[in-house]
Write a protein that holds these residues in place. Structure first.
Motif: not given
Ligand SMILES: *Cc1c(COP(=O)(O)O)cnc(C)c1O
Length: 483
Positions: A4-8, A23-28, A325-331, A333-343
């Motif tokens: 899945v994409s980190t940005r959902g 890279l995923a097409d949603d930028g994640g 690659n930090l985005e994968r770790f932060v995903f 870190l925030v409980g695998r919440d794509p909305r939060r990661t995307s924000d």
């Protein structure tokens, strides 16, 4: 396994699609939907696999769950073709050695064709590309920018693959003589080396601009091999486990890892191994003077730098302005919440230029749970570390490895980290001779397999920092009939 994409914004995809997508097409970034669980019995079994079937056997066992849409026979063949004594000097591929009688161990990840750990993932990627492109009866053009190690690892891994061409942009005159020779001496019609009149970020911008031309991208089937490719991260999980198996004898011993970090790729793989259940104690993250990540783990503020604020250091592979690659770790870190990661990444970093998790109640708790301790190493630190390991133990390490070892030794001396520590050796000293001479007063030994490299002729094209010039040059090269 689905990804899945980190940005959902993407529907879940299988491994082979993710392998070719980058890279995923949603930028994640693509991540496994779940981490497969490892237990003590599996680890015990894998100890036997490593002993009997070598690193290739272990790689197959670890990866088949992640890469389950690659036919098992193909995957096994890919692992054997990528990881063998011919390519890496031993069936163990990534042997671990102890520094004296101390608690410090070095995992030797740099025994591949280009003397940096990038070979470990890239060799497998080359095999997987071939299998998958053949199955789909298609081809691709890898276009990328490198500051040194990724480019040569990619070219050596793709060399001779019928369905892949590689065009690699490098900043003119800004890599070490050894790194330049490793790339520019390749003489193959399917490999194009380009030097750009500019710095690494200029090369990166040209690559982005070229990918941004959708028609050009489609026409030439442009693909990426940079560290955001999920397959590279997965391949790197294998050696975290292999190193752990070599240092322990039971199924539950906790070991710390020290990893010199740039784009957060190598260290992310240790985090993934820990999430799977590998008994990891502290994850020691070392940065150089470009300490964006040390700042993030200390304060919760992640603030990428501008190119102008990115220092050129003596551990150049870690001279990053942002940690892709930090985005994968932060995903995680925030409980695998794509909305939060995307924000955080899509809106805040892209808009304001940073995000701040310092007031987030979850940040401290998760940082504890994930066990990351970060430290910074300067030029003086790495020179002192190289010198002291050489004088005290007769062990010579490269400047990047020294960043990790230096930060690890500081934490071990203060008692903050106890028990065995595996420090990643991310390159051989021969790649960074100038700093070695400064540290120990003599040049590093040139391994026999690189003898003659310095005298071989170069095959490289100089281009200005201009996307139109680049595109027409690529076009002419790609459309040239093969000789
Ligand atoms: C790429 C590289 C690093 C940094 O690795 P990341 O995965 O980007 O964190 C460290 N040392 C060497 C020698 C490298 O080539």
């Amino acid at each position: 396994m689905r990804y899945v994409s980190t940005r959902g914004g993407m529907s879940p995809a299988g491994f082979s699609d993710v392998l070719l997508a980058g890279l995923a097409d949603d930028g994640g970034l693509y991540v496994p939907e779940t981490y497969p669980r490892l237990d003590a019995a599996t680890l015990r079994a894998w100890r036997g696999v490593l002993a009997e079937r070598g690193y290739a056997g272990l790689a197959y066992e670890v990866l088949r769950v992640f890469m389950d849409d690659i036919p098992v026979d193909d995957l096994e063949r890919c692992c054997r073709a990528a990881y063998n004594a011919d390519t890496f000097g031993s069936a163990l591929v990534a042997p671990v050695s102890r520094v004296g009688t101390s608690d410090l161990w070095l995992a030797h990840l740099s025994n591949g064709p280009t003397a940096a750990f990038k070979d470990m993932a890239m060799q497998l990627l080359g095999q997987l590309f071939e299998v998958e492109l053949e199955r789909r009866d298609t081809w691709m053009t890898v276009l990328a920018a490198t500051s040194g190690d990724t480019g040569s690892a990619a070219e050596h891994a793709m060399l001779g693959r019928e369905r892949v061409k590689v065009a690699m942009l490098t900043p003119r005159g800004r890599m070490t003589p050894f790194q330049q020779a490793q790339m520019y001496t390749i003489d193959d019609p399917a490999i194009l080396n380009v030097t750009i009149d500019g710095v690494f970020d200029d090369c990166q911008d040209l690559v982005k601009a070229t990918f941004g031309d959708a028609a050009f991208k489609a026409r030439h089937r442009l693909g990426a091999v940079n560290s955001i490719n999920a397959a590279r991260v997965l391949a790197q999980v294998v050696y975290a486990i292999a190193a752990w198996l070599q240092v322990t004898s039971r199924g539950d011993e906790r070991v710390s890892f020290a990893v010199p970090t740039g784009n957060f790729g190598d260290i992310l793989a240790v985090h993934v191994a820990r999430q799977m259940g590998l008994p990891v104690d502290t994850l020691i993250l070392a940065t150089n003077e470009n300490n964006i990540l040390a700042e993030f783990f200390a304060t919760g503020v992640y603030r990428p730098r501008s190119a102008a604020d990115t220092h050129a250091t003596s551990s150049p592979a870690m001279d990053i302005s942002k940690a892709s690659n930090l985005e994968r770790f932060v995903f995680d870190l925030v409980g695998r919440d794509p909305r939060r990661t995307s924000d955080l990444f899509g809106r805040q970093v892209a808009g304001r230029g940073f995000f701040d998790l310092s007031a987030d109640p979850g940040f401290r708790a998760q940082r504890e749970r994930f066990g990351v301790v970060a430290g910074t190493s300067t030029h003086a630190d790495r020179v002192a570390t190289i010198r002291s390991l050489w004088r005290e133990h007769g062990v010579l390490i490269d400047p990047h490895t020294a960043d990790g070892v230096g930060v690890a030794r500081r934490l071990m001396a203060s008692g903050e980290v106890t028990g065995p520590v595996i420090a990643y050796e991310t390159a051989l000293p021969v790649k960074f001779a100038e700093t070695i001479v400064e540290a120990i007063g003599e040049a590093p030994e040139v391994p026999a397999r690189f003898a003659g490299l310095a005298d071989a002729p170069w095959h490289v094209v100089d281009l200005p920092n201009d996307v139109d010039v680049l595109k027409s040059h690529l076009e002419a090269w790609l459309e040239r009939p093969e000789g």
